[in-house]
Structure formats: structure tokens, C-alpha cells
Design a protein around this motif. Sequence first.
Motif, PDB file in Angstrom:
ATOM      1  N   ALA A  18       0.688  14.665 -91.031  1.00 46.97           N
ATOM      2  CA  ALA A  18       1.314  15.954 -90.760  1.00 46.97           C
ATOM      3  C   ALA A  18       2.438  16.239 -91.734  1.00 46.97           C
ATOM      4  CB  ALA A  18       1.849  15.986 -89.325  1.00 46.97           C
ATOM      5  N   PRO A  20       5.372  18.672 -91.122  1.00 49.68           N
ATOM      6  CA  PRO A  20       6.119  19.669 -90.354  1.00 49.68           C
ATOM      7  C   PRO A  20       7.328  20.233 -91.069  1.00 49.68           C
ATOM      8  CG  PRO A  20       6.232  17.478 -89.340  1.00 49.68           C
ATOM      9  CD  PRO A  20       5.601  17.324 -90.674  1.00 49.68           C
ATOM     10  N   ARG A  64       2.191  25.255 -89.739  1.00 47.75           N
ATOM     11  CA  ARG A  64       2.741  23.937 -89.406  1.00 47.75           C
ATOM     12  C   ARG A  64       2.643  23.648 -87.903  1.00 47.75           C
ATOM     13  NH1 ARG A  64       8.419  23.928 -91.166  1.00 47.75           N
ATOM     14  NH2 ARG A  64       8.263  26.192 -91.424  1.00 47.75           N
ATOM     15  N   LEU A  68       0.178  20.665 -86.019  1.00 47.59           N
ATOM     16  CA  LEU A  68       0.578  19.705 -84.989  1.00 47.59           C
ATOM     17  C   LEU A  68      -0.287  19.847 -83.741  1.00 47.59           C
ATOM     18  CD1 LEU A  68       4.464  19.810 -85.343  1.00 47.59           C
ATOM     19  CD2 LEU A  68       2.973  17.871 -85.848  1.00 47.59           C
ATOM     20  N   CYS A  82       3.895  11.434 -89.929  1.00 44.38           N
ATOM     21  CA  CYS A  82       4.429  12.473 -90.812  1.00 44.38           C
ATOM     22  C   CYS A  82       4.437  11.975 -92.246  1.00 44.38           C
ATOM     23  CB  CYS A  82       5.824  12.875 -90.372  1.00 44.38           C
ATOM     24  SG  CYS A  82       5.856  13.647 -88.733  1.00 44.38           S
ATOM     25  N   THR A  89      11.736  21.328 -89.916  1.00 42.60           N
ATOM     26  CA  THR A  89      11.158  21.003 -88.609  1.00 42.60           C
ATOM     27  C   THR A  89      11.803  21.769 -87.455  1.00 42.60           C
ATOM     28  OG1 THR A  89      10.643  18.789 -89.446  1.00 42.60           O
ATOM     29  CG2 THR A  89      10.520  19.116 -87.075  1.00 42.60           C
ATOM     30  N   LEU A  92      10.185  24.929 -85.953  1.00 44.01           N
ATOM     31  CA  LEU A  92       8.926  24.872 -85.208  1.00 44.01           C
ATOM     32  C   LEU A  92       9.150  24.782 -83.699  1.00 44.01           C
ATOM     33  CD1 LEU A  92       6.958  22.228 -87.352  1.00 44.01           C
ATOM     34  CD2 LEU A  92       7.233  24.690 -87.764  1.00 44.01           C
ATOM     35  N   LEU A 117      11.710  16.961 -83.922  1.00 45.58           N
ATOM     36  CA  LEU A 117      10.497  16.784 -83.120  1.00 45.58           C
ATOM     37  C   LEU A 117      10.686  15.682 -82.084  1.00 45.58           C
ATOM     38  CD1 LEU A 117       7.330  17.044 -85.411  1.00 45.58           C
ATOM     39  CD2 LEU A 117       7.899  18.428 -83.419  1.00 45.58           C
TER      40      LEU A 117
END
Length: 311
Positions: A18, A20, A64, A68, A82, A89, A92, A117
Amino acid sequence: MKKIKSRALRPGHTLGLAMPASPVKKEALDKAIAVIENLGFHTQLARRFEKNNPHFLAGDISSRVGELHQLFVDPEVDGILCLRGGYGTPGLLPHLDYSLIAKHPKLLIGYSDITALHIALQQNSKMITLHGPMAATDLLEAPPFTVEHFLQSLRAESWPQRLVNPEHYPMKTLVHGMATGILTGGNLSVLVGLMGTPFEIDTRGKVLFLEDVGEEPYRVDRALTQLALAGKLDEAAGFILGTCKDCTSTAYPQGENVLAVCERILAPYGKPTIYNVQAGHGDFQLTLPLGAGTRVDATNKHIDILESVVI
């Protein structure tokens, strides 16, 4: 509060990669995939890679967030690693479907900007996540200590455990005593950036871990002062201080260093505090299970994870 635990990860499982926050270059992505596959895992991307992305973000918010969501719900993906941190981030967080994520729990691994996150998933989805090395940065040239603890942390048989620094890097006591609580925290600058939002960190009765990179001591002072003024330090049960890489002062070279700042601000709370823990932006990295029950014995310089992190 009932925690949601994810499945353990072992060689043969698939790690979804990922982005992000900031983008990675194609060369770094290719190297990251090779490293992860050499460790025995399969890899999978959830969106088309932008080879020449000129921006400081790895795509718009919808792409993004969609990445996820897809990685969490995809039954072929066993965990989410990640590629890097950087920036972006926190943007998000209002757009993530925390109920959806909680219904498809998977280990999410990363740190630095990924701290946002970690906090959101811990507090909104009741999940345990891993503060650990990332695919396109740390793992490309990680020392054996970092890689081995990373792999141990993915496996069910490694928990509970005592966290132990690499040889010649002893943990040290700032304030004596013992405290037990849920482990939370991460990058200090990111945590302070979440203050005053619906996603600000909850430190009540928790063990607060802090690390940072590239910050002048006066900026660390400013960040800790903000946490103090918000009551976050008083509410915590104890503190774990990780690495503060490249945080020596150029503006005030004769002034306090970061450790002196931490001692001046944290010690008056009288809460058990360990420092020099090799986690964060350092050459060596322990992988930390954020959201897990943790005991800090600062007097004896021990950090114990008290529960299984995965199922």
C-alpha cells in the motif's frame, strides 16, 4: 473493549503493498517486491502503479482510500505492508470505512506518517496493528536484527514476548517504576498534527510510545508541550521513547538535546519511562504491536507484550 485481532502471517501468504502517503519510484517498488518475495511472501498491488508520479502524494484521496479498502476486503491478501511513509496519510482518515475494515481484519504494518492509520484503526476499528519497517525503504537494506524481529512479529508463536534491543544498544531508564496499559503512539509530529481532530490520540491509561526524525530539539519541545497542554501526558500510564534520528540541533548547537527536552517535560509526571528503545527511524527497528497490552518495567529496563497479537 474487545479487540479485533488479525491472522498471523507466514511465508507463502500474500502481502498487499500500500501507498497511503507519498509515492515510491518504480525502481524502489521492484526492489521491494524482490525483497518481500525473498522472505517467502507473495505480493499484490491494488491499483495501477504511476511510474512517473511528480506529486508528493501517491494519488488522490479516493485512489488511496480505495486501495486500502480493496486490500482489506480482498480474500487473496493476508496482510498489508506499507511501501513508505512521507506525507499524506491523515487526509485519508475521514474517508475510511472503519466498520468495513473491522469486518476484514488484517495486520497493517508501517510507521512514520502511517502513525495516523495506526491511531485511527486502533481507536475506530479496535484493531492491533504493527509499527514496523516498510517495504520500499527500511526493508531494502535492513540489518538482520530488523528483519528477524519483523518476521517474528508476524507469526503467532512470537507473542507474548519481551522486547529486547540489539546488542550494544541498551534500553535506559528515565523514570523508575512499572506501568501496564495498551500500547499506543508513534511519530510525535504526526500525533501532534492529529490534535483537535476526531482522530486525536487517546492516551488514557495507555503506554505512550514516541519517536521522530529530523526535528530540532525546540520542535520536539513544542510537540511535547502541546501534548502536555492537552492532558495527553498526564493521562498516560507510562512512556516508551524510541529513536529520534537526525534530531541534533543546528539552530541551537549549545542548547538542550532531545533527551534533555524529554527529561525536562516528561520526568515531572513521575510515570515509568524507558528510552533508547530501538524503534522508529533508526538503523535497527523493533516491530511494536500497537493496541496490545504492554508492561513497562522502567526500573529493570524491561518491556513485555502481555498478549497474543495475532490469531
